[in-house]
Design a protein around this motif. Structure first.
Motif, mmCIF file in Angstrom:
data_model
loop_
_atom_site.group_PDB
_atom_site.id
_atom_site.type_symbol
_atom_site.label_atom_id
_atom_site.label_comp_id
_atom_site.label_asym_id
_atom_site.label_seq_id
_atom_site.Cartn_x
_atom_site.Cartn_y
_atom_site.Cartn_z
ATOM 1 N N ILE A 15 0.844 -1.203 0.000
ATOM 2 C CA ILE A 15 0.000 0.000 0.000
ATOM 3 C C ILE A 15 0.875 1.247 0.000
ATOM 4 O O ILE A 15 0.655 2.191 -0.765
ATOM 5 C CB ILE A 15 -0.938 0.004 1.222
ATOM 6 N N THR A 16 1.883 1.251 0.876
ATOM 7 C CA THR A 16 2.788 2.398 0.987
ATOM 8 C C THR A 16 3.457 2.701 -0.345
ATOM 9 O O THR A 16 3.556 3.863 -0.764
ATOM 10 C CB THR A 16 3.856 2.122 2.056
ATOM 11 N N ALA A 17 3.935 1.667 -1.022
ATOM 12 C CA ALA A 17 4.582 1.866 -2.321
ATOM 13 C C ALA A 17 3.588 2.395 -3.352
ATOM 14 O O ALA A 17 3.908 3.305 -4.131
ATOM 15 C CB ALA A 17 5.185 0.545 -2.811
ATOM 16 N N GLY A 18 2.388 1.833 -3.352
ATOM 17 C CA GLY A 18 1.388 2.279 -4.317
ATOM 18 C C GLY A 18 1.074 3.754 -4.190
ATOM 19 O O GLY A 18 0.871 4.452 -5.196
ATOM 20 N N LEU A 19 1.062 4.250 -2.960
ATOM 21 C CA LEU A 19 0.772 5.674 -2.749
ATOM 22 C C LEU A 19 1.833 6.565 -3.387
ATOM 23 O O LEU A 19 1.545 7.705 -3.774
ATOM 24 C CB LEU A 19 0.673 5.978 -1.251
ATOM 25 N N GLN A 20 3.070 6.068 -3.494
ATOM 26 C CA GLN A 20 4.145 6.866 -4.098
ATOM 27 C C GLN A 20 3.941 7.058 -5.603
ATOM 28 O O GLN A 20 4.482 7.996 -6.188
ATOM 29 C CB GLN A 20 5.509 6.199 -3.866
ATOM 30 N N TYR A 21 3.185 6.172 -6.218
ATOM 31 C CA TYR A 21 3.040 6.188 -7.674
ATOM 32 C C TYR A 21 1.712 6.770 -8.141
ATOM 33 O O TYR A 21 1.417 6.761 -9.330
ATOM 34 C CB TYR A 21 3.203 4.771 -8.218
ATOM 35 N N THR A 22 0.912 7.273 -7.241
ATOM 36 C CA THR A 22 -0.387 7.819 -7.630
ATOM 37 C C THR A 22 -0.243 9.256 -8.137
ATOM 38 O O THR A 22 0.659 9.986 -7.732
ATOM 39 C CB THR A 22 -1.364 7.813 -6.439
#
Length: 321
Positions: free
Chosen positions: A78-85
């Motif tokens: 989840i944390t990584a996904g937030l970086q790519y939004t």
């Protein structure tokens, strides 16, 4: 100009149901007035989940993939996904469709009313054992009494966050993040929408008891110092009890030295070991932070075109440095 909604979906061995998830979300997004991007974060899957997602990317420009080099865990996915939004708002949901996309318009409505964060409050949980429902309920209520934050009961990671909330989350770099606790900690204006959590469409749960326990420990040790206080209390209790009990035995003459000594020794040793274990949990978190390793490693991204070139192997902390 239409608003962009980013949906972040952690994936771990979801081959049996991932195509149904993709089809359902594409059908849902085509009926909405907002634009959507679907960001799948593969957490080291060993099945064909990545292959299915990559095939979907070839057919749909709004599907994207962030692929970990190995399994780092659901919360870091989840944390990584937030970086790519790049959306005006971000929705986090599981890739098994237990979080129904039909709830997202209600979240968007609350967002338009002025709320920064809109979390899903589970009123019913289908397809889960009585044991899991009981332990989940116990965790949330125990956490509420122990933690320094007022995290809402019966909520998971299914939520909508606007851009400024996401930016604040991106500044946090805990090695073992407890995302739903972090979302509560950053504050802002928050509210809930109630929903019925559905049964998995396929496959098995990726949160067995061992991972549930780890998540609970990460959450409590991230946001509460009370277990440390309990450790100190427990260390004192056997000593005080032993002194009074020995005094009673000597005063009444009802004692056997070996049995009394062994009882007190074992009781004290057990509580001291418990105290050491609690202290060790906190020291372990300190060690993780001191090691300062990247929290996750992204081996590959797909569907992002040029904007993420050169940062594929970096986590949020490295991106800022």
């Amino acid at each position: 100009m239409s608003q962009l909604i980013s949906i972040v979906l952690p994936v771990f061995n979801e081959e049996p149901g991932i195509q149904a998830t993709i089809d359902t979300l594409l059908n849902f997004t085509e009926q909405q007035k907002e634009d959507y991007e679907l960001i799948f974060v593969d957490d080291g899957s060993k099945d064909k989940s990545v292959k299915i997602i990559k095939h979907a990317i070839e057919l749909h420009s709004n599907i994207k993939l962030v692929e970990f080099s190995r399994n780092f865990g659901h919360q870091l996915a989840i944390t990584a996904g937030l970086q790519y939004t790049s959306g005006d708002a971000v929705v986090v949901m599981d890739a098994d469709l237990q979080d129904p996309p039909e709830v997202i318009p209600q979240m968007i409505e609350k967002w338009h009313e002025g709320y920064d964060i809109v979390y899903g409050k589970r009123m019913q949980r289908d397809g889960e054992t009585v044991f899991k429902k009981f332990t989940a309920a116990m965790f949330y209520r125990t956490f509420k009494h122990l933690a320094t934050i007022d995290m809402p009961l019966d909520t998971g990671d299914f939520r909508l966050m606007n851009k400024r909330a996401v930016k604040q989350l991106q500044k946090l770099h805990e090695q073992d993040p407890f995302v739903r606790g972090q979302v509560t900690w950053i504050g802002f204006k928050q509210t809930s929408v109630k929903y019925h959590r559905q049964e998995r469409i396929a496959g098995e749960t990726k949160y067995p008891l061992s991972k549930m326990i780890k998540l609970a420990l990460d959450g409590i040790t991230s946001f509460s110092m009370k277990p440390l206080q309990f450790a100190n209390i427990f260390s004192v209790v056997p000593i005080v009890s032993g002194v009074f009990y020995l005094g009673y035995l000597f005063a009444t003459g009802r004692y056997t030295a070996s049995s009394v000594g062994m009882t007190i020794l074992l009781f004290t040793l057990g509580l001291l070991l418990l105290s050491v274990g609690i202290l060790g949990s906190y020291l372990g978190r300190v060690l993780d932070q001191v090691n300062d390793r990247p929290r996750f490693i992204v081996s590959e991204t797909e569907g992002f075109q040029e904007r993420n070139k050169g940062i594929h192997h970096l986590d949020a902390r490295q991106m800022r440095s």
